[in-house]
Write an enzyme that holds these catalytic residues in place. Structure first.
Site, PDB file in Angstrom:
ATOM      1  N   GLU A   1     -11.866   1.192  -7.209  1.00 49.57           N
ATOM      2  CA  GLU A   1     -12.076   2.272  -6.248  1.00 49.57           C
ATOM      3  C   GLU A   1     -13.199   3.197  -6.739  1.00 49.57           C
ATOM      4  OE1 GLU A   1     -10.720   2.027  -3.459  1.00 49.57           O
ATOM      5  OE2 GLU A   1      -8.535   1.957  -3.450  1.00 49.57           O
TER       6      GLU A   1
ATOM      7  N   ASN B   1     -14.911   1.960   1.581  1.00 48.09           N
ATOM      8  CA  ASN B   1     -15.333   3.032   0.666  1.00 48.09           C
ATOM      9  C   ASN B   1     -16.213   2.494  -0.470  1.00 48.09           C
ATOM     10  OD1 ASN B   1     -13.507   1.673  -0.940  1.00 48.09           O
ATOM     11  ND2 ASN B   1     -12.117   3.396  -1.262  1.00 48.09           N
TER      12      ASN B   1
ATOM     13  N   HIS C   1     -15.508  -0.144  -2.403  1.00 42.48           N
ATOM     14  CA  HIS C   1     -14.831  -0.766  -3.550  1.00 42.48           C
ATOM     15  C   HIS C   1     -15.097  -2.269  -3.613  1.00 42.48           C
ATOM     16  CE1 HIS C   1     -10.795  -1.362  -1.202  1.00 42.48           C
ATOM     17  NE2 HIS C   1     -11.356  -2.547  -1.332  1.00 42.48           N
TER      18      HIS C   1
ATOM     19  N   ASP D   1      -8.023  -9.850  -7.828  1.00 42.42           N
ATOM     20  CA  ASP D   1      -7.015  -8.791  -7.896  1.00 42.42           C
ATOM     21  C   ASP D   1      -5.685  -9.217  -7.291  1.00 42.42           C
ATOM     22  OD1 ASP D   1      -7.960  -8.912  -5.311  1.00 42.42           O
ATOM     23  OD2 ASP D   1      -8.827  -6.908  -5.302  1.00 42.42           O
TER      24      ASP D   1
HETATM   25  C1  GLP Z   1      -9.093  -5.449  -0.342  1.00 45.02           C
HETATM   26  C2  GLP Z   1      -9.477  -6.371  -1.492  1.00 45.02           C
HETATM   27  C3  GLP Z   1     -10.990  -6.461  -1.644  1.00 45.02           C
HETATM   28  C4  GLP Z   1     -11.616  -6.727  -0.298  1.00 45.02           C
HETATM   29  C5  GLP Z   1     -11.335  -5.581   0.630  1.00 45.02           C
HETATM   30  C6  GLP Z   1     -11.954  -5.728   1.993  1.00 45.02           C
HETATM   31  O1  GLP Z   1      -8.989  -4.137  -0.702  1.00 45.02           O
HETATM   32  N1  GLP Z   1      -8.916  -5.953  -2.733  1.00 45.02           N
HETATM   33  O2  GLP Z   1     -11.301  -7.475  -2.575  1.00 45.02           O
HETATM   34  O3  GLP Z   1     -13.003  -6.891  -0.436  1.00 45.02           O
HETATM   35  O4  GLP Z   1      -9.922  -5.522   0.792  1.00 45.02           O
HETATM   36  O5  GLP Z   1     -11.118  -6.455   2.847  1.00 45.02           O
HETATM   37  P1  GLP Z   1     -11.523  -7.026   4.230  1.00 45.02           P
HETATM   38  O6  GLP Z   1     -12.400  -8.205   3.961  1.00 45.02           O
HETATM   39  O7  GLP Z   1     -10.233  -7.439   4.875  1.00 45.02           O
HETATM   40  O8  GLP Z   1     -12.235  -5.966   4.981  1.00 45.02           O
END
Ligand code: GLP
Length: 240
Positions: free
Chosen positions: A142, A135, A137, A67
């Site tokens: 989402e 959440n 995702h 993404d």
């Molecule tokens: C973002 C990314 C996700 C990732 C999530 C969790 O929203 N788009 O791909 O898994 O954050 O991030 P973190 O690993 O910093 O908790």
């Protein structure tokens, strides 16, 4: 789903690197799906070490990132393109022409989504690395995202903006939209490796592994995948 619980973040990262290293050894020309966020940083550090120690090469690898934020140029320090360069690509021998990430700075984002979907269609991932949002995702899919979704434009939820605001000067600077690989395209990967660390992921991990398979927790779809490994540290696994 195979679940591995580790003592801490370091062990989670090490075990995750073992999975990726095995693939790189078995299939040097693989398509490697990659993720951003704090969680995979330790994995990437282990992969850089494996490269520097001569254990693996990324020379034949094609990357496919999940993404990107809308409105940030590739050079922007908060862009995921920048994140991938500084945390992995600049330190290994992957070829620039083999790097793939949606471009959220494009004017015509619908065309960009179609371009990225077509790329994934002809280059299905051998392994997709995932983090998880608090959440549930995956990528930026989402809660409520249809399981048959392909690469699409999303409006980020308030909870995701809040979670991700720690990396920006203020919540107002967090982009409100992103382009994400769709759930169907994540599920098409031959193998999936999902990582979770810290207590704030405990509920999402529980829903992913033990909850009902439902669009309200996007990661729960992984229960349907034939070859998915979840590696969680003790804190993230505490409700299992
Ligand atoms: C973002 C990314 C996700 C990732 C999530 C969790 O929203 N788009 O791909 O898994 O954050 O991030 P973190 O690993 O910093 O908790």
């Amino acid at each position: 789903m195979k679940v591995i619980i580790t003592e801490n973040y370091e062990e989670m990262s090490k075990k995750a690197a073992e999975v990726v290293v095995e693939l790189l050894k078995q299939k040097p020309q693989c398509v490697l799906g990659l993720a951003t966020g704090s969680t995979p940083i330790g994995l990437y550090q282990n992969l850089i070490k494996a490269y520097k120690d001569g254990i693996v090469s990324f020379d034949g690898v094609t990357s496919a990132n999940l993404d990107e934020y809308v409105g940030l140029y590739k050079e922007h320090v908060q862009s995921y393109a920048y994140f991938m360069r500084t945390n992995l690509f600049d330190h290994v021998d992957i070829k620039t022409e083999n790097l793939n990430i949606p471009d959220g700075s494009k004017k015509d984002l619908e065309a960009e989504c179609a371009r990225y979907s077509a790329f994934l269609q002809s280059n299905p991932q051998d392994l997709q690395v995932l983090g998880i949002g608090s959440n549930g995702h995956i990528g930026f899919n989402e809660p409520g995202t249809p399981f048959d979704s392909k690469t699409h434009l999303v409006n980020l939820t308030e909870s995701t903006k809040k979670d991700n605001s720690r990396l920006f000067d203020s919540i107002d600077e967090v982009p409100t939209q992103a382009v994400t690989m769709g759930i169907a395209e994540i599920m098409k990967s031959k193998k999936i490796l999902i990582l979770a660390s810290g207590e704030n992921k405990a509920n999402a991990v529980y829903q992913t592994v033990k909850g009902e398979i439902s669009e309200s927790c996007p990661a729960s779809v992984l229960q349907n995948h034939p070859d998915c490994i979840l590696i969680a540290d003790k804190a993230a696994a505490k409700l299992l």
